[in-house]
Write a protein that holds these residues in place. Structure first.
Motif, PDB file in Angstrom:
ATOM      1  N   UNK A  52       0.859   4.229  14.176  1.00 58.39           N
ATOM      2  CA  UNK A  52       1.575   5.377  13.512  1.00 58.39           C
ATOM      3  C   UNK A  52       1.916   5.192  11.982  1.00 58.39           C
ATOM      4  N   UNK A  53       2.273   4.011  11.647  1.00 59.10           N
ATOM      5  CA  UNK A  53       2.676   3.797  10.317  1.00 59.10           C
ATOM      6  C   UNK A  53       1.676   4.022   9.459  1.00 59.10           C
ATOM      7  N   UNK A  54       0.475   3.351   9.839  1.00 56.74           N
ATOM      8  CA  UNK A  54      -0.642   3.427   8.927  1.00 56.74           C
ATOM      9  C   UNK A  54      -1.093   5.007   8.789  1.00 56.74           C
ATOM     10  N   UNK A  57       1.144   7.052   6.360  1.00 55.64           N
ATOM     11  CA  UNK A  57       1.026   6.479   5.011  1.00 55.64           C
ATOM     12  C   UNK A  57      -0.476   7.310   4.483  1.00 55.64           C
ATOM     13  N   UNK A  58      -1.393   7.141   5.487  1.00 58.73           N
ATOM     14  CA  UNK A  58      -2.692   7.858   5.076  1.00 58.73           C
ATOM     15  C   UNK A  58      -2.487   9.450   4.868  1.00 58.73           C
ATOM     16  N   UNK A  59      -1.627   9.858   5.724  1.00 56.22           N
ATOM     17  CA  UNK A  59      -1.418  11.333   5.518  1.00 56.22           C
ATOM     18  C   UNK A  59      -0.624  11.850   4.359  1.00 56.22           C
ATOM     19  N   UNK A  71      -5.412   3.842   1.360  1.00 54.69           N
ATOM     20  CA  UNK A  71      -4.585   2.926   2.047  1.00 54.69           C
ATOM     21  C   UNK A  71      -5.340   1.854   2.265  1.00 54.69           C
ATOM     22  N   UNK A  72      -4.989   0.441   2.079  1.00 45.71           N
ATOM     23  CA  UNK A  72      -5.651  -0.826   2.641  1.00 45.71           C
ATOM     24  C   UNK A  72      -4.900  -1.523   3.595  1.00 45.71           C
ATOM     25  N   UNK A  73      -5.119  -1.595   4.697  1.00 48.07           N
ATOM     26  CA  UNK A  73      -4.567  -2.553   5.330  1.00 48.07           C
ATOM     27  C   UNK A  73      -4.539  -3.975   5.061  1.00 48.07           C
ATOM     28  N   UNK A 228      -3.399  -0.489  -7.367  1.00 51.86           N
ATOM     29  CA  UNK A 228      -2.803  -0.880  -6.285  1.00 51.86           C
ATOM     30  C   UNK A 228      -1.410  -1.295  -6.193  1.00 51.86           C
ATOM     31  N   UNK A 229      -0.614  -0.727  -5.254  1.00 52.83           N
ATOM     32  CA  UNK A 229       0.903  -1.142  -5.071  1.00 52.83           C
ATOM     33  C   UNK A 229       0.964  -1.733  -3.738  1.00 52.83           C
ATOM     34  N   UNK A 230       1.384  -2.870  -3.751  1.00 58.44           N
ATOM     35  CA  UNK A 230       1.332  -4.054  -2.702  1.00 58.44           C
ATOM     36  C   UNK A 230       2.573  -3.778  -1.607  1.00 58.44           C
ATOM     37  N   UNK A 231       2.542  -3.453  -0.638  1.00 57.61           N
ATOM     38  CA  UNK A 231       3.653  -3.259   0.422  1.00 57.61           C
ATOM     39  C   UNK A 231       4.068  -4.481   1.125  1.00 57.61           C
TER      40      UNK A 231
END
Length: 282
Positions: A52-54, A57-59, A71-73, A228-231
């Motif tokens: 759901x979180x992925x 974020x994609x949304x 978004x990159x896993x 890219x912004x790292x999470x």
């Protein structure tokens, strides 16, 4: 509690609680986590919090209307950055033959650059050194690292601007030649519709600085820069943070580079060689 029955579609019904004066309590972690909790505990088939979180974020990225945001896993981001840095090549399934392929001939050197990964610029500089003429083949090159594109263009310039970088909220920055290159060797750059981003920076810079003849077909037209912004979990979101301009001030977004000499892919190299024959008197 009494309920209302709402029907819609074909034979589909759902029970909807009647309006209540009781307001739901606020979730300690905010609305998004509240929705996540409800979906995880109620949805059929089951879905995980990570999924759901992925999706959330994609949304959010889709809502930007930015075709380059993504978004990159965690593992995919590690693979991608490793590929760009030349550490490993797990992203591309086909066998690697090298991102720079050099064919040295008596009268010229053909340098084919597949993508601008770490170290490509210095390889191009070394390959061009001492050559009587250069065909720089950027057909099908989707881009890559900005600094490697700058180093590649610098291999054929003695000084001056390579590209202007305009980042949101900052003063435009002119990126100049890293160190003097061979500003006299005749150069032809081969391009096509697959030539994009960092590859267009190289082609656009050399054309605007009158250092190359561009042969082929109109390039892709990508004039924006992503970062890219790292999470915290190792994943990353890649966002458009600015745009680049060629030395003459051209923004290539959606436009691309028009070649000096038009040629289809099967004929571009032959036409490029003919141009160099004319320039060198061979």
């Amino acid at each position: 509690m009494a309920a209302l029955l709402t029907a819609y579609g074909l034979g589909v019904a759902t029970a909807v609680p009647a309006p209540s004066r009781v307001e739901p309590a606020a979730h300690d972690d905010g609305l998004l986590e509240e929705a996540t909790d409800r979906i995880v505990t109620s949805a059929d088939p089951p879905v995980s919090r990570d999924e759901l979180r992925e999706a959330a974020i994609s949304g959010m990225l889709r809502s930007l209307g930015d075709p380059w945001a993504r978004y990159y896993p965690p593992q995919e981001y590690e693979d991608f950055t490793g590929w760009l840095n030349g550490d490993h090549k797990t992203v591309r399934p086909e066998p690697e033959i090298g991102d720079v392929v050099v064919d040295r001939e008596e009268k010229l050197t053909v340098i084919r650059v597949a993508v601008f990964t770490r170290g490509v610029g210095s390889q191009v500089r070394a390959a061009a050194y001492g050559s009587p003429a250069v065909v720089l083949d950027l057909r099908g090159n989707p881009g890559g690292l900005l600094d490697e594109a700058v180093e590649t263009a610098s291999a054929f310039l003695d000084s001056g601007p390579v590209v202007t970088y305009e980042r949101r909220g900052e003063v435009a920055r002119v990126i100049s030649v890293t160190s003097p290159g061979d500003s006299r060797v005749p150069v032809v750059v081969l391009v096509d519709k697959g030539t994009a981003s960092a590859a267009e920076i190289v082609a656009g810079s050399l054309r605007d600085r009158d250092r190359a003849v561009i042969v082929g077909s109109t390039t892709f037209g990508k004039g924006t820069v992503q970062e890219p912004v790292r999470l915290s979990d190792g994943s990353a979101v890649e966002l458009t943070v600015g745009r680049y301009l060629t030395p003459a001030g051209h923004n290539l977004e959606g436009v691309g580079i028009e070649p000096d000499i038009t040629a289809d892919s099967s004929d571009a190299e032959r036409r490029g060689r003919a141009v160099l024959d004319g320039l060198t008197g061979s």
